[in-house]
Design a protein around this motif. Structure first.
Motif, PDB file in Angstrom:
ATOM      1  N   ILE A 258       0.815  -1.241   0.064  1.00 45.52           N
ATOM      2  CA  ILE A 258       0.161  -0.011   0.115  1.00 45.52           C
ATOM      3  C   ILE A 258       0.873   1.108  -0.038  1.00 45.52           C
ATOM      4  O   ILE A 258       1.724   1.652   1.141  1.00 45.52           O
ATOM      5  N   PHE A 259       0.836   2.028  -1.191  1.00 49.99           N
ATOM      6  CA  PHE A 259       1.987   2.915  -1.460  1.00 49.99           C
ATOM      7  C   PHE A 259       0.918   4.429  -0.832  1.00 49.99           C
ATOM      8  O   PHE A 259      -0.197   4.329  -0.600  1.00 49.99           O
ATOM      9  N   ASP A 260       1.904   5.423  -0.404  1.00 52.04           N
ATOM     10  CA  ASP A 260       1.219   6.757   0.287  1.00 52.04           C
ATOM     11  C   ASP A 260       0.280   7.149  -0.805  1.00 52.04           C
ATOM     12  O   ASP A 260      -0.400   8.168  -0.149  1.00 52.04           O
ATOM     13  N   ASP A 261       0.315   6.835  -2.149  1.00 49.04           N
ATOM     14  CA  ASP A 261      -0.649   7.754  -2.924  1.00 49.04           C
ATOM     15  C   ASP A 261      -1.758   6.632  -3.291  1.00 49.04           C
ATOM     16  O   ASP A 261      -2.493   7.009  -4.177  1.00 49.04           O
ATOM     17  N   ALA A 262      -2.077   5.619  -2.602  1.00 53.72           N
ATOM     18  CA  ALA A 262      -3.121   4.833  -2.858  1.00 53.72           C
ATOM     19  C   ALA A 262      -4.398   5.434  -2.403  1.00 53.72           C
ATOM     20  O   ALA A 262      -4.576   6.499  -1.493  1.00 53.72           O
ATOM     21  N   GLU A 265      -9.342   4.599   1.373  1.00 53.32           N
ATOM     22  CA  GLU A 265     -10.574   3.736   1.721  1.00 53.32           C
ATOM     23  C   GLU A 265     -10.440   2.573   0.928  1.00 53.32           C
ATOM     24  O   GLU A 265     -10.899   1.443   1.371  1.00 53.32           O
ATOM     25  N   GLN A 266     -10.125   2.555  -0.599  1.00 51.84           N
ATOM     26  CA  GLN A 266     -10.214   1.403  -1.291  1.00 51.84           C
ATOM     27  C   GLN A 266      -9.160   0.392  -0.723  1.00 51.84           C
ATOM     28  O   GLN A 266      -9.119  -0.865  -0.705  1.00 51.84           O
ATOM     29  N   ALA A 267      -7.922   0.853  -0.616  1.00 52.81           N
ATOM     30  CA  ALA A 267      -6.845   0.042  -0.044  1.00 52.81           C
ATOM     31  C   ALA A 267      -7.382  -0.562   1.344  1.00 52.81           C
ATOM     32  O   ALA A 267      -6.781  -1.844   1.606  1.00 52.81           O
ATOM     33  N   VAL A 412      -0.990  -4.661  -5.072  1.00 54.10           N
ATOM     34  CA  VAL A 412      -0.227  -3.118  -5.387  1.00 54.10           C
ATOM     35  C   VAL A 412      -1.520  -2.169  -5.304  1.00 54.10           C
ATOM     36  O   VAL A 412      -2.419  -2.264  -5.960  1.00 54.10           O
ATOM     37  N   TRP A 413      -1.404  -1.108  -4.180  1.00 52.92           N
ATOM     38  CA  TRP A 413      -2.352  -0.127  -4.141  1.00 52.92           C
ATOM     39  C   TRP A 413      -1.633   1.117  -4.446  1.00 52.92           C
ATOM     40  O   TRP A 413      -0.677   1.626  -3.645  1.00 52.92           O
ATOM     41  N   SER A 414      -2.193   1.944  -5.493  1.00 55.08           N
ATOM     42  CA  SER A 414      -1.333   3.365  -5.962  1.00 55.08           C
ATOM     43  C   SER A 414      -2.299   3.691  -6.969  1.00 55.08           C
ATOM     44  O   SER A 414      -2.731   3.156  -7.894  1.00 55.08           O
ATOM     45  N   GLN A 415      -2.307   5.096  -6.876  1.00 56.15           N
ATOM     46  CA  GLN A 415      -3.136   5.901  -8.066  1.00 56.15           C
ATOM     47  C   GLN A 415      -2.238   6.344  -9.193  1.00 56.15           C
ATOM     48  O   GLN A 415      -2.543   7.045 -10.109  1.00 56.15           O
ATOM     49  N   VAL A 432      -0.584 -10.469 -10.117  1.00 50.16           N
ATOM     50  CA  VAL A 432      -0.194  -9.169  -9.281  1.00 50.16           C
ATOM     51  C   VAL A 432      -1.735  -8.495  -9.479  1.00 50.16           C
ATOM     52  O   VAL A 432      -1.875  -8.179 -10.777  1.00 50.16           O
ATOM     53  N   TRP A 433      -2.452  -8.196  -8.428  1.00 56.08           N
ATOM     54  CA  TRP A 433      -3.555  -7.569  -8.455  1.00 56.08           C
ATOM     55  C   TRP A 433      -3.423  -6.277  -7.967  1.00 56.08           C
ATOM     56  O   TRP A 433      -2.865  -5.906  -6.974  1.00 56.08           O
ATOM     57  N   CYS A 434      -3.664  -5.249  -9.162  1.00 53.03           N
ATOM     58  CA  CYS A 434      -3.630  -3.893  -8.880  1.00 53.03           C
ATOM     59  C   CYS A 434      -4.757  -3.134  -8.366  1.00 53.03           C
ATOM     60  O   CYS A 434      -5.661  -2.958  -9.383  1.00 53.03           O
ATOM     61  N   ASN A 435      -4.887  -2.606  -7.268  1.00 51.72           N
ATOM     62  CA  ASN A 435      -6.012  -1.815  -7.000  1.00 51.72           C
ATOM     63  C   ASN A 435      -7.356  -2.550  -7.116  1.00 51.72           C
ATOM     64  O   ASN A 435      -8.339  -1.983  -7.373  1.00 51.72           O
ATOM     65  N   THR A 436      -7.130  -3.790  -6.447  1.00 53.87           N
ATOM     66  CA  THR A 436      -8.312  -4.605  -6.464  1.00 53.87           C
ATOM     67  C   THR A 436      -8.040  -5.689  -5.450  1.00 53.87           C
ATOM     68  O   THR A 436      -7.101  -6.110  -5.498  1.00 53.87           O
ATOM     69  N   PRO A 437      -9.089  -6.261  -4.759  1.00 49.17           N
ATOM     70  CA  PRO A 437      -8.843  -7.360  -3.846  1.00 49.17           C
ATOM     71  C   PRO A 437      -8.819  -8.512  -4.819  1.00 49.17           C
ATOM     72  O   PRO A 437      -8.949  -8.356  -6.303  1.00 49.17           O
ATOM     73  N   MET A 438      -8.912  -9.565  -4.446  1.00 53.06           N
ATOM     74  CA  MET A 438      -8.628 -10.907  -5.189  1.00 53.06           C
ATOM     75  C   MET A 438      -9.864 -10.958  -6.381  1.00 53.06           C
ATOM     76  O   MET A 438     -10.893 -10.666  -5.947  1.00 53.06           O
ATOM     77  N   MET A 439      -9.637 -11.375  -7.290  1.00 54.00           N
ATOM     78  CA  MET A 439     -10.403 -11.817  -8.519  1.00 54.00           C
ATOM     79  C   MET A 439      -9.796 -12.859  -9.561  1.00 54.00           C
ATOM     80  O   MET A 439      -8.497 -13.063  -9.265  1.00 54.00           O
ATOM     81  N   ARG A 440     -10.843 -13.483 -10.174  1.00 58.04           N
ATOM     82  CA  ARG A 440     -10.236 -14.683 -10.895  1.00 58.04           C
ATOM     83  C   ARG A 440     -10.679 -14.751 -12.378  1.00 58.04           C
ATOM     84  O   ARG A 440     -11.937 -14.546 -12.600  1.00 58.04           O
TER      85      ARG A 440
END
Length: 488
Positions: A258-262, A265-267, A412-415, A432-440
């Motif tokens: 979780i980066f500082d620009d995430a 609330e989503q993260a 990974v969480w970043s804008q 690698v899931w970017c700005n999302t929780p687990m999905m398949r």
């Protein structure tokens, strides 16, 4: 509840060796004594699968008809959603609200996905040689041994069945002995969809006995396993001794960066879902939460407040968000990671068996501040138990993420799109899931790097594993061949 040792060519076998006690983890009551399929029963199941394959009723069936049956499997599962969810809840302790909407629906989708897939897959044709046409066909491998896990039995077990039989194979499924009831019911229902007898068989029992016998049977062609890393090593070794291809999807200790620009609330929502979904018992859990220092204090405070408000209780209660762990043995395993008072690791919240329950294997949502070289950060706990690690620079985050023997998934969480693109290149994980929780995405491969496994599931990955290539060359025109043995 009927105790099933095996389902062989549609016949239910209720007798076997030493019984296995199946316990409801929510109340510690005995559900059933499950007989273990003995060696003769395992061999009988494999023989039924081999016979169905050799006779060819399923593998030679026109694709359109096979597709229709696979889609009917999805319909049969949908029609039994309440029965399947009820028994799965009793056996696993996963909240009932999550099973019906996520796991049983996923099982139906597995069959529909592979029905669609086999209608689109194609062979290859090589025309470069002026004298020949060479085509590459794919044929089913034969009999597949499928060994499924206890944490998502219906969803993951059905994935193995659907992907193996879609390409024309027959199979024998061995569920985990800890949670075999839901997937056993599902297999018993598949005959109603029109799958020919012997194509899908099931044997219940322990890995060291029933599972070992299944892998070693000479009529088994390929082996697939989802579960713990050490068991995966044993299965790979055994399959290798018999020159049988194997795929193993194993453990994880996934970094959730979780980066500082995430989006804060989503993260936060994603981190909570990443570690507490499925009672925390999932290989793809974001169990190492890496937070950049500038937002770490705020993030941890918010995480703790939300974790402490998670509704824990009876998995049949619609309000329950976190149910019990699967067994007393597993609860003891999870509790063994709670640091002592004098430890350098610091419990931020949780760390106890949940108070207020006289029965059931309930464990508090837990967050521990630690360093990446600690046991908490390096070993798979497989429960609602997260390691919290602070980092300063992006480079440090990638270093921490990659300092693990596992490499299944990462978050990974970043804008910043530049940051996202850099992260997905630098992280050593298969997903690698970017700005999302687990999905398949079932079309894409799902497997692991390093100790997280060998091989993958998914459309093309399953086609490659459950089929074998055959190269066929045909002359374009009559050939003039050298005539050996004729006198000049």
């Amino acid at each position: 509840m009927t105790a099933i040792a095996a389902i062989v060519a549609g016949d239910i076998i209720e007798t076997g060796d030493a019984p296995i006690s199946i316990i409801n983890p929510a109340n510690e009551e005995l559900i059933v004594e499950l007989p273990e399929a003995d060696a003769d029963t395992v061999d009988r199941a494999v023989a039924a699968a081999r016979r169905s394959f050799d006779e060819g009723v399923w593998r030679t069936m026109p694709v359109e008809k096979r597709q229709a049956i696979l889609r009917k499997c999805g319909d049969v599962i949908d029609a039994a959603v309440d029965r399947l969810a009820d028994i799965e809840c009793s056996n696993t302790g996963i909240p009932l609200s999550q099973i019906g909407t996520r796991q049983v629906s996923r099982a139906a989708e597995n069959f529909r996905f592979f029905a669609d897939y086999i209608g689109q897959n194609v062979g290859e044709l090589y025309e470069q040689n002026p004298d020949y046409l060479t085509m590459v066909r794919r044929e089913p491998v034969g009999v597949a041994a499928l060994i499924s896990p206890w944490n998502s039995p219906i969803a993951l077990g059905s994935m193995k069945i659907a992907s193996s039989i879609a390409f024309g194979n027959s199979c024998v499924l061995k569920p985990s002995e800890q949670a075999p009831l839901g997937i056993s019911l599902l297999v018993s229902l598949l005959g109603d969809a029109g799958i020919p007898e012997g194509v899908v068989n099931l044997v219940n029992g322990r890995g060291m006995t029933t599972g070992d016998r299944l892998i070693r049977n000479p009529d088994v062609n390929v082996v697939t396993f989802t579960g713990g890393t050490e068991t995966g090593r044993i299965i790979m070794r055994t399959a290798g001794e018999h020159l049988k291809p194997a795929t193993v999807e194993l453990g994880g200790k996934s970094a959730n960066i979780i980066f500082d620009d995430a989006d804060f609330e989503q993260a936060l929502d994603g981190a909570l879902l990443g570690i507490f979904s499925n009672n925390g018992q999932q290989c793809l859990a974001g169990s190492r939460i890496l937070v950049q220092r500038g937002i770490a204090k705020r993030f941890v405070e918010a995480f703790i407040a939300r974790a402490e408000a998670i509704r824990i209780g009876d998995p049949r209660d619609p309000a329950t968000e976190l149910g019990p762990l699967v067994s007393q043995r597993h609860m003891q395993h999870v509790m063994s990671f709670v640091p002592d008072a004098g430890s350098a690791d610091r419990v931020l919240t949780g760390g106890r068996r949940m108070p207020g329950f006289d029965k059931g294997y309930y464990f508090e949502p837990t967050l521990v501040e630690t360093t990446n070289d600690s046991r908490i950060a390096q070993e798979e706990i497989f429960g609602p138990f997260a390691a919290f690690i602070v980092f300063d620079t992006d480079e440090e985050a990638y270093h921490i993420a990659n300092q693990s023997r596992f490499g299944l998934v990462s978050y990974v969480w970043s804008q910043s799109i530049a940051r996202i693109m850099e992260a997905q290149e630098r992280i050593e994980a298969s997903i690698v899931w970017c700005n999302t929780p687990m999905m398949r995405e079932l079309r894409a491969p799902f497997g692991g790097y390093k100790d997280s496994g060998v091989g993958a599931d998914g459309g093309k990955a399953c086609e490659a594993f459950y089929t074998r290539q055959k190269t066929v060359s045909i002359p374009r025109r009559p050939l003039t061949l050298r005539k050996l043995g004729l006198a000049n």
